[in-house]
Scaffold this motif. Structure first.
Motif, mmCIF file in Angstrom:
data_model
loop_
_atom_site.group_PDB
_atom_site.id
_atom_site.type_symbol
_atom_site.label_atom_id
_atom_site.label_comp_id
_atom_site.label_asym_id
_atom_site.label_seq_id
_atom_site.Cartn_x
_atom_site.Cartn_y
_atom_site.Cartn_z
ATOM 1 N N ILE A 169 0.844 -1.191 0.000
ATOM 2 C CA ILE A 169 0.000 0.000 0.000
ATOM 3 C C ILE A 169 0.884 1.249 0.000
ATOM 4 C CG2 ILE A 169 -1.722 1.334 1.296
ATOM 5 C CD1 ILE A 169 -2.816 -1.294 2.369
ATOM 6 N N SER A 170 0.569 2.205 -0.866
ATOM 7 C CA SER A 170 1.348 3.432 -0.992
ATOM 8 C C SER A 170 0.966 4.442 0.076
ATOM 9 C CB SER A 170 1.114 4.046 -2.391
ATOM 10 O OG SER A 170 1.501 5.402 -2.412
ATOM 11 N N ASP A 171 1.946 4.831 0.902
ATOM 12 C CA ASP A 171 1.703 5.878 1.899
ATOM 13 C C ASP A 171 1.173 7.140 1.233
ATOM 14 O OD1 ASP A 171 2.936 4.037 3.533
ATOM 15 O OD2 ASP A 171 4.354 5.449 4.420
ATOM 16 N N GLU A 172 1.807 7.493 0.117
ATOM 17 C CA GLU A 172 1.454 8.734 -0.581
ATOM 18 C C GLU A 172 -0.004 8.726 -1.038
ATOM 19 O OE1 GLU A 172 2.957 11.405 -4.427
ATOM 20 O OE2 GLU A 172 4.000 9.557 -3.884
ATOM 21 N N GLU A 173 -0.440 7.607 -1.631
ATOM 22 C CA GLU A 173 -1.828 7.516 -2.108
ATOM 23 C C GLU A 173 -2.817 7.654 -0.958
ATOM 24 O OE1 GLU A 173 -3.186 7.272 -5.116
ATOM 25 O OE2 GLU A 173 -1.254 7.334 -6.157
ATOM 26 N N VAL A 174 -2.496 7.021 0.160
ATOM 27 C CA VAL A 174 -3.393 7.041 1.325
ATOM 28 C C VAL A 174 -3.451 8.443 1.930
ATOM 29 C CG1 VAL A 174 -3.678 6.179 3.686
ATOM 30 C CG2 VAL A 174 -3.169 4.585 1.827
ATOM 31 N N ILE A 175 -2.303 9.058 2.125
ATOM 32 C CA ILE A 175 -2.265 10.406 2.706
ATOM 33 C C ILE A 175 -3.009 11.399 1.816
ATOM 34 C CG2 ILE A 175 -0.717 12.350 3.220
ATOM 35 C CD1 ILE A 175 1.327 10.168 4.181
ATOM 36 N N ASN A 176 -2.801 11.285 0.499
ATOM 37 C CA ASN A 176 -3.443 12.207 -0.435
ATOM 38 C C ASN A 176 -4.950 12.011 -0.499
ATOM 39 O OD1 ASN A 176 -0.912 13.137 -0.990
ATOM 40 N ND2 ASN A 176 -0.785 12.334 -3.071
ATOM 41 N N ALA A 177 -5.425 10.813 -0.110
ATOM 42 C CA ALA A 177 -6.857 10.506 -0.189
ATOM 43 C C ALA A 177 -7.657 11.128 0.951
ATOM 44 C CB ALA A 177 -7.066 8.994 -0.193
ATOM 45 N N ILE A 178 -6.978 11.498 2.036
ATOM 46 C CA ILE A 178 -7.679 12.061 3.198
ATOM 47 C C ILE A 178 -8.104 13.498 2.903
ATOM 48 C CG2 ILE A 178 -7.401 12.743 5.619
ATOM 49 C CD1 ILE A 178 -5.431 10.380 5.907
ATOM 50 N N ASP A 179 -9.351 13.824 3.219
ATOM 51 C CA ASP A 179 -9.861 15.182 3.072
ATOM 52 C C ASP A 179 -8.968 16.134 3.878
ATOM 53 O OD1 ASP A 179 -11.232 17.606 3.360
ATOM 54 O OD2 ASP A 179 -13.197 16.646 3.506
ATOM 55 N N PRO A 180 -8.366 17.157 3.252
ATOM 56 C CA PRO A 180 -7.470 18.057 3.981
ATOM 57 C C PRO A 180 -8.112 18.696 5.212
ATOM 58 C CG PRO A 180 -7.283 18.439 1.621
ATOM 59 C CD PRO A 180 -8.426 17.479 1.806
ATOM 60 N N SER A 181 -9.450 18.852 5.215
ATOM 61 C CA SER A 181 -10.120 19.441 6.380
ATOM 62 C C SER A 181 -10.192 18.460 7.549
ATOM 63 C CB SER A 181 -11.531 19.905 6.011
ATOM 64 O OG SER A 181 -12.395 18.808 5.795
ATOM 65 N N LYS A 182 -9.844 17.172 7.278
ATOM 66 C CA LYS A 182 -9.834 16.150 8.331
ATOM 67 C C LYS A 182 -8.431 15.573 8.557
ATOM 68 C CE LYS A 182 -14.639 14.835 7.385
ATOM 69 N NZ LYS A 182 -15.639 13.746 7.356
ATOM 70 N N ASP A 183 -7.428 16.218 7.956
ATOM 71 C CA ASP A 183 -6.051 15.718 7.985
ATOM 72 C C ASP A 183 -5.352 16.115 9.286
ATOM 73 O OD1 ASP A 183 -3.430 14.861 7.220
ATOM 74 O OD2 ASP A 183 -3.007 16.893 6.499
ATOM 75 N N VAL A 184 -5.817 15.538 10.405
ATOM 76 C CA VAL A 184 -5.289 15.934 11.718
ATOM 77 C C VAL A 184 -3.855 15.459 11.953
ATOM 78 C CG1 VAL A 184 -7.523 16.253 12.817
ATOM 79 C CG2 VAL A 184 -6.511 13.970 12.770
#
Length: 291
Positions: free
Chosen positions: A103-118
């Motif tokens: 699983i790609s860290d980058e793909e997962v991080i980018n998939a999170i809504d920035p307003s919920k990226d705590v």
């Protein structure tokens, strides 16, 4: 020499958040809700996520723990994240790293809504940090800034050396310390494995942040009298004399470095507790943006 007690600052931060959540509840407003996604059964990840869920309970946040099998496909994980993005009751999304190799860290991080990226890892969060705009800051650097603020450590015009250039600690730490804020306004040197004159640079430093993951790397001959030392490292080192069979070591040779310092964080009990406290502050801020 004064110990920078992360347990104490963490508790003060959590106490403040608990009062704030009580006020939200009294006013009939939304309560912060953190969703944590844990993949597989990595022991350290289990510990970290468990501590985060317990802290949510302690301060009155809602929390949801989603456990997924080690062999889950990236596609299915991204679908889980999409569902959390779409859920209006979820304020913060935390996907516990490290992820399985497929699983790609980058793909997962980018998939999170920035307003919920705590966690503060999304490129939009990082971009805002670089530009000095309000944003979620990665929890460990955020926690370090909270320690400096709590102890009223004077950073203005100081020379700070950050050892380690990871996107999780080193890079954001260098940006925060150089920002036109208080704490902040440092002249920052970011060092790494290819830095030639590391010892000389450290000896010039008023503040050193050691975040490279090498036990007891920073030694007394690298530190000038009166320096402020922030030890981010936490490594298990085999130790037959311990009941658990290992000792926890930081990146700093605490025994020999501490007598030279004005302030120093211990390991454990320094930066570690602040990481969770900072994550909770981010989740609270995400919730407030909706209230």
């Amino acid at each position: 020499m004064q110990i920078l007690d992360g347990q104490l600052v963490s508790q003060a931060t959590k106490d403040e958040l608990r009062l704030n959540v009580g006020q939200l509840r009294t006013e009939g407003k939304k309560i912060p809700h953190l969703a944590a996604v844990l993949i597989g059964t990595n022991g350290a990840s289990e510990t970290y996520v468990g501590a985060k869920v317990r802290t949510c309970e302690e301060i009155g946040f809602k929390s949801t723990l989603i456990r997924l099998d080690e062999d889950i496909s990236e596609y299915k994980l991204l679908n889980v994240i999409a569902e959390l993005n779409a859920d209006p009751d979820i304020d913060g999304i935390l996907v516990q790293l490290p992820l399985p190799k497929h699983i790609s860290d980058e793909e997962v991080i980018n998939a999170i809504d920035p307003s919920k990226d705590v966690d503060g890892f999304h490129p939009i969060s990082v971009g805002k940090l670089v530009q000095g705009l309000p944003t979620f800051v990665a929890a460990t650097p955020h926690g370090i800034m909270l320690i400096l603020e709590h102890y009223k450590i004077d950073t203005k015009g100081k020379h700070a050396v950050v050892i380690g250039r990871s996107n999780i600690v080193g890079r954001p730490m260098s940006i925060l310390l150089s920002a036109n804020t208080n704490p902040g306004n440092c002249t920052v040197t970011l060092c790494h494995s290819q830095t030639k004159n590391l010892k000389e640079l450290c000896l010039q430093a008023d503040i050193i942040v050691a975040a490279l993951g090498k036990p007891e790397f920073l030694t007394a001959d690298m530190v000038k009298e009166g320096a402020v030392i922030i030890d981010v490292g936490i490594t298990r080192v085999p130790d037959a004399s311990k009941k658990r069979g290992y000792a926890i070591k930081g990146d700093v040779d605490f025994t020999n470095v501490s007598p030279k310092c004005s302030y120093i964080t211990p390991v454990p009990g320094g930066v570690g507790p602040m990481t969770i406290a900072a994550l909770m502050k981010n989740t609270y801020a995400a919730c407030l943006a909706k209230n």
